[in-house]
Design a protein around this motif. Structure first.
Motif, PDB file in Angstrom:
ATOM      1  N   VAL A   1      -2.979  -6.256  -6.506  1.00 47.93           N
ATOM      2  CA  VAL A   1      -1.611  -6.799  -6.500  1.00 47.93           C
ATOM      3  C   VAL A   1      -1.622  -8.177  -5.843  1.00 47.93           C
ATOM      4  O   VAL A   1      -1.077  -9.139  -6.386  1.00 47.93           O
ATOM      5  CB  VAL A   1      -0.624  -5.863  -5.761  1.00 47.93           C
ATOM      6  N   PHE A   2      -2.262  -8.291  -4.684  1.00 53.70           N
ATOM      7  CA  PHE A   2      -2.316  -9.577  -3.992  1.00 53.70           C
ATOM      8  C   PHE A   2      -3.054 -10.612  -4.836  1.00 53.70           C
ATOM      9  O   PHE A   2      -2.637 -11.759  -4.922  1.00 53.70           O
ATOM     10  CB  PHE A   2      -2.975  -9.421  -2.616  1.00 53.70           C
ATOM     11  N   HIS A   3      -4.138 -10.210  -5.479  1.00 52.72           N
ATOM     12  CA  HIS A   3      -4.896 -11.121  -6.333  1.00 52.72           C
ATOM     13  C   HIS A   3      -4.034 -11.594  -7.510  1.00 52.72           C
ATOM     14  O   HIS A   3      -3.990 -12.784  -7.829  1.00 52.72           O
ATOM     15  CB  HIS A   3      -6.165 -10.434  -6.842  1.00 52.72           C
ATOM     16  N   GLU A   4      -3.350 -10.662  -8.144  1.00 53.12           N
ATOM     17  CA  GLU A   4      -2.511 -10.997  -9.305  1.00 53.12           C
ATOM     18  C   GLU A   4      -1.367 -11.919  -8.899  1.00 53.12           C
ATOM     19  O   GLU A   4      -1.042 -12.865  -9.616  1.00 53.12           O
ATOM     20  CB  GLU A   4      -1.973  -9.715  -9.940  1.00 53.12           C
ATOM     21  N   VAL A   5      -0.754 -11.676  -7.745  1.00 47.99           N
ATOM     22  CA  VAL A   5       0.348 -12.522  -7.284  1.00 47.99           C
ATOM     23  C   VAL A   5      -0.153 -13.940  -7.029  1.00 47.99           C
ATOM     24  O   VAL A   5       0.507 -14.906  -7.389  1.00 47.99           O
ATOM     25  CB  VAL A   5       1.016 -11.920  -6.026  1.00 47.99           C
ATOM     26  N   THR A   6      -1.343 -14.094  -6.432  1.00 44.02           N
ATOM     27  CA  THR A   6      -1.852 -15.441  -6.187  1.00 44.02           C
ATOM     28  C   THR A   6      -2.188 -16.147  -7.497  1.00 44.02           C
ATOM     29  O   THR A   6      -2.067 -17.357  -7.588  1.00 44.02           O
ATOM     30  CB  THR A   6      -3.094 -15.437  -5.255  1.00 44.02           C
TER      31      THR A   6
ATOM     32  N   LYS B   1       0.784  -4.449 -13.453  1.00 43.86           N
ATOM     33  CA  LYS B   1      -0.512  -4.811 -14.027  1.00 43.86           C
ATOM     34  C   LYS B   1      -1.658  -4.270 -13.181  1.00 43.86           C
ATOM     35  O   LYS B   1      -2.640  -3.754 -13.713  1.00 43.86           O
ATOM     36  CB  LYS B   1      -0.628  -6.326 -14.163  1.00 43.86           C
ATOM     37  N   ALA B   2      -1.538  -4.357 -11.865  1.00 34.34           N
ATOM     38  CA  ALA B   2      -2.582  -3.834 -10.980  1.00 34.34           C
ATOM     39  C   ALA B   2      -2.720  -2.320 -11.145  1.00 34.34           C
ATOM     40  O   ALA B   2      -3.839  -1.791 -11.208  1.00 34.34           O
ATOM     41  CB  ALA B   2      -2.272  -4.181  -9.530  1.00 34.34           C
ATOM     42  N   ILE B   3      -1.594  -1.627 -11.247  1.00 35.89           N
ATOM     43  CA  ILE B   3      -1.630  -0.176 -11.452  1.00 35.89           C
ATOM     44  C   ILE B   3      -2.255   0.149 -12.800  1.00 35.89           C
ATOM     45  O   ILE B   3      -3.111   1.030 -12.910  1.00 35.89           O
ATOM     46  CB  ILE B   3      -0.213   0.427 -11.339  1.00 35.89           C
ATOM     47  N   LYS B   4      -1.849  -0.565 -13.835  1.00 33.60           N
ATOM     48  CA  LYS B   4      -2.379  -0.304 -15.177  1.00 33.60           C
ATOM     49  C   LYS B   4      -3.883  -0.546 -15.239  1.00 33.60           C
ATOM     50  O   LYS B   4      -4.630   0.276 -15.771  1.00 33.60           O
ATOM     51  CB  LYS B   4      -1.680  -1.185 -16.214  1.00 33.60           C
ATOM     52  N   ASN B   5      -4.338  -1.664 -14.671  1.00 35.33           N
ATOM     53  CA  ASN B   5      -5.766  -1.973 -14.686  1.00 35.33           C
ATOM     54  C   ASN B   5      -6.575  -0.915 -13.949  1.00 35.33           C
ATOM     55  O   ASN B   5      -7.619  -0.468 -14.429  1.00 35.33           O
ATOM     56  CB  ASN B   5      -6.032  -3.360 -14.088  1.00 35.33           C
ATOM     57  N   THR B   6      -6.096  -0.495 -12.787  1.00 35.34           N
ATOM     58  CA  THR B   6      -6.805   0.535 -12.019  1.00 35.34           C
ATOM     59  C   THR B   6      -6.783   1.850 -12.776  1.00 35.34           C
ATOM     60  O   THR B   6      -7.801   2.553 -12.855  1.00 35.34           O
ATOM     61  CB  THR B   6      -6.166   0.705 -10.628  1.00 35.34           C
ATOM     62  N   ASN B   7      -5.657   2.180 -13.354  1.00 36.15           N
ATOM     63  CA  ASN B   7      -5.533   3.424 -14.114  1.00 36.15           C
ATOM     64  C   ASN B   7      -6.464   3.412 -15.327  1.00 36.15           C
ATOM     65  O   ASN B   7      -7.100   4.422 -15.639  1.00 36.15           O
ATOM     66  CB  ASN B   7      -4.077   3.622 -14.542  1.00 36.15           C
TER      67      ASN B   7
ATOM     68  N   LYS C   1       0.837  -1.202   0.000  1.00 36.27           N
ATOM     69  CA  LYS C   1       0.000   0.000   0.000  1.00 36.27           C
ATOM     70  C   LYS C   1       0.874   1.255   0.000  1.00 36.27           C
ATOM     71  O   LYS C   1       0.605   2.217  -0.718  1.00 36.27           O
ATOM     72  CB  LYS C   1      -0.916  -0.022   1.226  1.00 36.27           C
ATOM     73  N   SER C   2       1.956   1.228   0.759  1.00 37.52           N
ATOM     74  CA  SER C   2       2.852   2.382   0.818  1.00 37.52           C
ATOM     75  C   SER C   2       3.578   2.612  -0.506  1.00 37.52           C
ATOM     76  O   SER C   2       3.777   3.743  -0.932  1.00 37.52           O
ATOM     77  CB  SER C   2       3.821   2.195   1.979  1.00 37.52           C
ATOM     78  N   ILE C   3       3.953   1.521  -1.187  1.00 37.63           N
ATOM     79  CA  ILE C   3       4.580   1.639  -2.513  1.00 37.63           C
ATOM     80  C   ILE C   3       3.615   2.323  -3.472  1.00 37.63           C
ATOM     81  O   ILE C   3       3.972   3.257  -4.194  1.00 37.63           O
ATOM     82  CB  ILE C   3       4.979   0.250  -3.070  1.00 37.63           C
ATOM     83  N   LEU C   4       2.363   1.862  -3.458  1.00 40.87           N
ATOM     84  CA  LEU C   4       1.355   2.420  -4.359  1.00 40.87           C
ATOM     85  C   LEU C   4       0.990   3.852  -3.980  1.00 40.87           C
ATOM     86  O   LEU C   4       0.704   4.669  -4.850  1.00 40.87           O
ATOM     87  CB  LEU C   4       0.118   1.523  -4.383  1.00 40.87           C
ATOM     88  N   ALA C   5       1.028   4.164  -2.699  1.00 44.23           N
ATOM     89  CA  ALA C   5       0.763   5.548  -2.266  1.00 44.23           C
ATOM     90  C   ALA C   5       1.854   6.469  -2.803  1.00 44.23           C
ATOM     91  O   ALA C   5       1.575   7.593  -3.230  1.00 44.23           O
ATOM     92  CB  ALA C   5       0.688   5.620  -0.749  1.00 44.23           C
ATOM     93  N   ASP C   6       3.097   5.982  -2.805  1.00 44.46           N
ATOM     94  CA  ASP C   6       4.210   6.778  -3.346  1.00 44.46           C
ATOM     95  C   ASP C   6       4.054   7.003  -4.843  1.00 44.46           C
ATOM     96  O   ASP C   6       4.500   8.013  -5.379  1.00 44.46           O
ATOM     97  CB  ASP C   6       5.555   6.095  -3.068  1.00 44.46           C
ATOM     98  N   VAL C   7       3.395   6.058  -5.529  1.00 43.67           N
ATOM     99  CA  VAL C   7       3.144   6.207  -6.964  1.00 43.67           C
ATOM    100  C   VAL C   7       2.099   7.285  -7.206  1.00 43.67           C
ATOM    101  O   VAL C   7       2.074   7.909  -8.253  1.00 43.67           O
ATOM    102  CB  VAL C   7       2.694   4.852  -7.568  1.00 43.67           C
ATOM    103  N   GLY C   8       1.219   7.508  -6.224  1.00 37.59           N
ATOM    104  CA  GLY C   8       0.221   8.559  -6.362  1.00 37.59           C
ATOM    105  C   GLY C   8      -1.209   8.098  -6.170  1.00 37.59           C
ATOM    106  O   GLY C   8      -2.146   8.866  -6.328  1.00 37.59           O
TER     107      GLY C   8
ATOM    108  N   LEU D   1      -6.290   3.350  -3.960  1.00 32.89           N
ATOM    109  CA  LEU D   1      -5.121   2.766  -3.315  1.00 32.89           C
ATOM    110  C   LEU D   1      -5.443   1.367  -2.789  1.00 32.89           C
ATOM    111  O   LEU D   1      -4.709   0.413  -3.048  1.00 32.89           O
ATOM    112  CB  LEU D   1      -4.640   3.671  -2.177  1.00 32.89           C
ATOM    113  N   ILE D   2      -6.561   1.237  -2.087  1.00 33.83           N
ATOM    114  CA  ILE D   2      -6.947  -0.064  -1.540  1.00 33.83           C
ATOM    115  C   ILE D   2      -7.278  -1.042  -2.662  1.00 33.83           C
ATOM    116  O   ILE D   2      -6.860  -2.206  -2.633  1.00 33.83           O
ATOM    117  CB  ILE D   2      -8.151   0.083  -0.583  1.00 33.83           C
ATOM    118  N   LYS D   3      -8.003  -0.582  -3.678  1.00 29.18           N
ATOM    119  CA  LYS D   3      -8.376  -1.445  -4.809  1.00 29.18           C
ATOM    120  C   LYS D   3      -7.121  -1.963  -5.515  1.00 29.18           C
ATOM    121  O   LYS D   3      -7.018  -3.142  -5.840  1.00 29.18           O
ATOM    122  CB  LYS D   3      -9.253  -0.659  -5.787  1.00 29.18           C
ATOM    123  N   THR D   4      -6.163  -1.101  -5.736  1.00 28.38           N
ATOM    124  CA  THR D   4      -4.941  -1.492  -6.431  1.00 28.38           C
ATOM    125  C   THR D   4      -4.097  -2.424  -5.581  1.00 28.38           C
ATOM    126  O   THR D   4      -3.528  -3.397  -6.084  1.00 28.38           O
ATOM    127  CB  THR D   4      -4.122  -0.249  -6.845  1.00 28.38           C
TER     128      THR D   4
END
Length: 105
Positions: free
Chosen positions: A59-64, A83-89, A39-46, A52-55
């Motif tokens: 990430v956890f879903h994609e990793v599994t 991929k999680a960032i791209k999909n959310t974006n 979550k902190s990594i993604l918060a730093d991305v913006g 933030l929570i959805k992304t």
């Protein structure tokens, strides 16, 4: 950055979702990457708020999904983040386009 994410079974994957940690094999040893760190990594991305929570959840879903063989290499972990960032974006962009069209009608 990170080397491998280790998962073994569907049952353990569910435990990962509950514990909200990803075990990553780094050249120096194993690292636990908790939900808050992702979550902190993604918060730093913006990302913020619900995005933030959805992304982070994505990430956890994609990793599994990637962890079918039990081990995910660093490149795959990074791909899951991207991929999680791209999909959310993409969702944000598409929704913004729809809203603009509605406003301009």
């Amino acid at each position: 950055m990170l080397n491998e994410v280790i998962f073994v079974s569907k049952k353990q994957q569910r435990k990962v979702a509950v514990s909200r940690k990803i075990v990553v094999k780094h050249p120096t040893g194993l690292i636990e990457v908790p939900f808050e760190t992702v979550k902190s990594i993604l918060a730093d991305v913006g990302f913020a708020g619900q995005l933030l929570i959805k992304t982070t959840n994505a990430v956890f879903h994609e990793v599994t999904r990637i962890a079918g063989t039990g081990v995910v290499h660093v490149a795959d972990f990074e791909k899951a983040l991207v991929k999680a960032i791209k999909n959310t974006n993409d969702i944000v962009i598409n929704n913004t386009k729809k809203l603009v069209k509605q406003v301009l009608k």
